[in-house]
Structures are given as C-alpha cells and as structure tokens.
Design a protein around this motif. Structure first.
Motif, short mmCIF file in Angstrom:
data_model
loop_
_atom_site.label_atom_id
_atom_site.label_comp_id
_atom_site.label_asym_id
_atom_site.label_seq_id
_atom_site.Cartn_x
_atom_site.Cartn_y
_atom_site.Cartn_z
N MET A 88 0.83 -1.20 0.00
CA MET A 88 0.00 0.00 0.00
C MET A 88 0.87 1.25 0.00
O MET A 88 1.96 1.26 0.58
CB MET A 88 -0.89 -0.02 1.26
N THR A 89 0.39 2.31 -0.62
CA THR A 89 1.14 3.56 -0.59
C THR A 89 1.21 4.08 0.84
O THR A 89 0.26 3.96 1.61
CB THR A 89 0.48 4.64 -1.47
N VAL A 90 2.34 4.67 1.18
CA VAL A 90 2.47 5.28 2.50
C VAL A 90 1.52 6.47 2.62
O VAL A 90 1.15 6.88 3.72
CB VAL A 90 3.93 5.69 2.77
N ALA A 91 1.08 7.00 1.47
CA ALA A 91 0.11 8.10 1.48
C ALA A 91 -1.14 7.72 2.26
O ALA A 91 -1.67 8.52 3.05
CB ALA A 91 -0.26 8.47 0.04
N GLU A 92 -1.63 6.51 2.07
CA GLU A 92 -2.83 6.07 2.78
C GLU A 92 -2.57 5.96 4.28
O GLU A 92 -3.43 6.29 5.10
CB GLU A 92 -3.31 4.73 2.23
N PHE A 172 -3.56 13.77 0.00
CA PHE A 172 -3.21 13.58 1.40
C PHE A 172 -2.38 14.79 1.83
O PHE A 172 -1.82 15.51 0.98
CB PHE A 172 -2.52 12.24 1.65
N PRO A 173 -2.30 15.07 3.13
CA PRO A 173 -1.84 16.37 3.61
C PRO A 173 -0.49 16.87 3.09
O PRO A 173 -0.40 18.04 2.70
CB PRO A 173 -1.83 16.19 5.14
N PRO A 174 0.59 16.09 3.07
CA PRO A 174 1.87 16.67 2.64
C PRO A 174 1.84 17.22 1.22
O PRO A 174 2.39 18.29 0.94
CB PRO A 174 2.85 15.50 2.76
N VAL A 175 1.20 16.49 0.32
CA VAL A 175 1.14 16.93 -1.07
C VAL A 175 0.15 18.08 -1.24
O VAL A 175 0.41 19.04 -1.98
CB VAL A 175 0.77 15.74 -1.99
N GLY A 183 0.34 27.78 -4.85
CA GLY A 183 -0.76 28.56 -5.40
C GLY A 183 -1.58 27.81 -6.42
O GLY A 183 -2.39 28.40 -7.15
N ALA A 184 -1.39 26.50 -6.51
CA ALA A 184 -2.14 25.69 -7.47
C ALA A 184 -3.44 25.20 -6.85
O ALA A 184 -3.59 25.14 -5.62
CB ALA A 184 -1.30 24.49 -7.90
N ALA A 185 -4.37 24.82 -7.69
CA ALA A 185 -5.63 24.24 -7.25
C ALA A 185 -5.50 22.73 -7.30
O ALA A 185 -5.46 22.13 -8.38
CB ALA A 185 -6.78 24.70 -8.14
N SER A 186 -5.40 22.11 -6.13
CA SER A 186 -5.25 20.66 -6.07
C SER A 186 -6.53 19.98 -6.52
O SER A 186 -7.62 20.32 -6.04
CB SER A 186 -4.90 20.23 -4.64
N THR A 187 -6.39 19.02 -7.41
CA THR A 187 -7.57 18.37 -8.00
C THR A 187 -7.42 16.85 -7.92
O THR A 187 -6.79 16.23 -8.79
CB THR A 187 -7.72 18.79 -9.47
N TYR A 227 11.19 17.82 -14.43
CA TYR A 227 11.94 16.71 -13.82
C TYR A 227 12.55 17.22 -12.52
O TYR A 227 13.73 17.57 -12.45
CB TYR A 227 13.00 16.22 -14.80
N SER A 228 11.72 17.25 -11.48
CA SER A 228 12.07 17.90 -10.23
C SER A 228 12.52 16.93 -9.14
O SER A 228 13.26 17.32 -8.23
CB SER A 228 10.87 18.70 -9.70
N SER A 229 12.08 15.69 -9.20
CA SER A 229 12.40 14.70 -8.15
C SER A 229 12.17 15.30 -6.76
O SER A 229 12.98 15.16 -5.86
CB SER A 229 13.86 14.23 -8.28
N HIS A 230 11.03 15.96 -6.61
CA HIS A 230 10.80 16.76 -5.40
C HIS A 230 10.35 15.94 -4.19
O HIS A 230 10.43 16.43 -3.06
CB HIS A 230 9.80 17.88 -5.67
N MET A 231 9.88 14.73 -4.39
CA MET A 231 9.47 13.88 -3.26
C MET A 231 9.68 12.42 -3.63
O MET A 231 9.66 12.05 -4.80
CB MET A 231 7.98 14.05 -2.93
N MET A 232 9.87 11.59 -2.61
CA MET A 232 9.78 10.16 -2.83
C MET A 232 8.32 9.74 -2.58
O MET A 232 7.53 10.50 -2.03
CB MET A 232 10.74 9.39 -1.93
N PHE A 233 7.99 8.52 -3.01
CA PHE A 233 6.61 8.04 -2.87
C PHE A 233 6.66 6.55 -2.52
O PHE A 233 6.51 5.69 -3.38
CB PHE A 233 5.83 8.27 -4.16
#
Length: 326
Positions: A88-92, A172-175, A183-187, A227-233
């Motif tokens: 399962m994703t750690v996001a959950e 989920f909260p971190p993202v 300033g983006a609209a999360s969808t 190509y930001s590699s800004h987070m692991m998942f």
C-alpha cells in the motif's frame, strides 16, 4: 503386520497428510496499482519465493488494480482479517498516522537510492513499530517508486507558471500543502482519468512519477515534464494484525523477511526504470526541464515550517538524510 495395524497406519498417515494440507494457508494480497506495475510484480515474486521457502505451507494470491477496493477499503479489510496482506502507498497510512507525512518532505532525499537507505534507517523503521497499535496492521518493510515530478500541459519555465493551475494530486496532507503553497488548485481524481482530463482541460498538470508518465502515456498530453524529483513516494508492506497474531514466531519472521527482501528490491529496480523512461520521454515532443530545490523558491521553507510543528519525526529524518550525503 496384521490387517488391523495396516489400516491403523494408513489412517494415521492420511490424518497427517490431511493435517498438513489444512495447515497450508493462502495469503490474499491487495494492491491499488495495475498488474503490470513493478509493485505488483514484486508481490507476485514475493509469493513464489514464500511458497518455496515454506515448502508450500504458504501461497500468495495477488489482487492488483484495486480489485478488492481502494486503499482505505483494503486497510479496513486488513483490520478485520478479511484481507491478509497489502502493498500500500504510505500516502494512505499518512491519512491515519500523520507522522508518516514527514516521509514526503520535499527534497528529503535526492534520488531512489537515497530513499532506500533512509527508509531502512532507524527512524523510518521505528515508525513501522507504531502500526499494529495505530492501524491494526503490521508493517514488514518499505519499497519505492521513481521520484515525483510534474507533467504539465502548459509551458513551465518558472514556479510562477504553476500558480492558479489545476494540478491532479494524490489527496493527502503533505502533497496538498505543497501545491497549496505553490498557489495551485489541487484536483484529486483517479489516475485512470488523468489522460483524458489533461486533454479536455479538467486538469492542467499532474503530480506523478516517471512510470506513470510513460506507461500511461500522459506525456502525449503534456508540454513540459518538470523533472524535479521533489518527493519520494514509498510503498509499505502490511500484514493484518489479526492474521499476524495467529502465526507462529518462525512464520512471522519468514513472511516479513521475504516481503522486505522483495520490497527493498524495488529501489534498485526503479533506479534503472527511471533512467530508461526518462530517455524514452526525451525522445518525444515533451520539453524536459530539470528543476532542483531552487526552482521552488521559498515554498520549501514554508512547507518545512508547517510540518516541523506537526511532527518532530521530520527533524530526525532530516538529520539521517544529511548523514547519508557525507
């Protein structure tokens, strides 16, 4: 030997065989990703390995692509014992144990290799020990995916270009916090809807990884791959707490060590996958723009300030991450 003794011996032998057969257990393992995904392939390989190591005592039946429900539903099934295992994703997990959100800190790690080292480090491993009490499931190890990036249907030359855009995220909260600060609209939307949504303007971009961008052909609807590699998942291996309690100690060790081995194998796998798929995308019409921490300006500091207040685990992870780079 008398006929009576022969019959008795046969009965005992049949009883032993029947007992061994009844002791054999099928472990049902659920995933949200398709069967072709590397996480699903790791689960299948783990099942074959476990069956061999246990001399057939345990088999694993893998149910990919959300066949058993979404991750929230599968977690409920783990809690009741209706489902034996899940990758399962750690996001959950973060939705239920907020401290796990620290694992998604922007630029906590630089690449998949570092994510494997950090997730096998003392802080992340200690976090697994909280899961039986807090979610009713046992964490047996972490795996990875390629690093997060953005595939946008608009030219993306600087961070200001993201402001006001509709970005598909995993909700989920971190993202959510990260994109809100941009300033983006999360969808939120199912990943299967992203391809068409990029085409019809329902979303302007997607937070994803290289595997999704390439294998689900999102690049066909994109103009810029940031190509930001800004987070692991990460992915986490879970065993139902109810099932775990019924297992002998030796079997617990066998199942957990086998699962951990195959989950850890994903780190090496994705290091290669990411390179290959990046090369593939560079051969398309998509503009690949490399972006590091400086691209996001003060967004990273603001995110850090918010999350350091939420969980002290983040500070510990930052220290371990810094030590990896010395």
């Amino acid at each position: 030997m008398s006929f009576k003794r022969v019959v008795t011996a046969l009965a005992v032998a049949i009883g032993i065989a029947s007992s061994a057969a009844s002791a054999a257990k099928e472990l049902r393992l659920g995933l949200i990703v398709p069967g072709t995904h590397d996480w699903s392939q790791a689960a299948v390989a783990m099942g074959k390995d476990l069956e061999k190591k246990s001399d057939g005592k345990y088999t694993v039946t893998v149910f990919p692509a959300g066949q058993l429900g979404n991750e929230a539903q599968m977690l409920q099934q783990l809690q009741t014992g209706a489902l034996d295992m899940a990758f399962m994703t750690v996001a959950e997990i973060t939705n239920r144990v907020p401290d796990f959100g620290a694992l998604f800190a922007p630029y906590l790690v630089r690449d998949v290799r570092e994510s494997g080292l950090l997730l096998n480090g003392p802080t992340a491993q200690k976090m697994l020990g909280r899961l039986p009490r807090e979610i009713g499931a046992v964490g047996v190890g972490y795996g990875g995916a390629s690093m997060r990036l953005m595939l946008n249907a608009f030219p993306t030359n600087n961070v200001g270009d993201i402001k006001g855009r509709k970005m598909r995220i995993t909700p989920f909260p971190p993202v959510r916090d990260f994109y809100q600060l941009l300033g983006a609209a999360s969808t939120p939307m199912p990943v299967t809807d992203v391809y068409d949504s990029l085409a019809n303007g329902q979303v302007d971009g997607v937070d994803a990884d290289m595997e999704l961008v390439w294998r689900m052909k999102f690049y066909e609807r994109g103009k810029t791959l940031l190509y930001s590699s800004h987070m692991m998942f990460p992915v986490i291996g879970l065993v139902s707490g109810r099932v775990w309690q019924q297992l002998p100690p030796a079997d617990r060790e066998l199942i957990s060590s086998t699962a951990k081995q195959h989950l850890n194998g994903l780190f090496d796998s994705y290091m290669q996958v990411e390179k290959e798929m990046l090369k593939n995308i560079q051969g398309t019409n998509v503009n690949v723009k490399v972006a590091g921490p400086e691209f996001f300006g003060d967004t990273l500091e603001k995110w850090e300030e918010i999350w350091l207040k939420r969980t002290p685990v983040l500070a510990d992870l930052r220290k371990e991450s810094a030590a990896l780079r010395k």
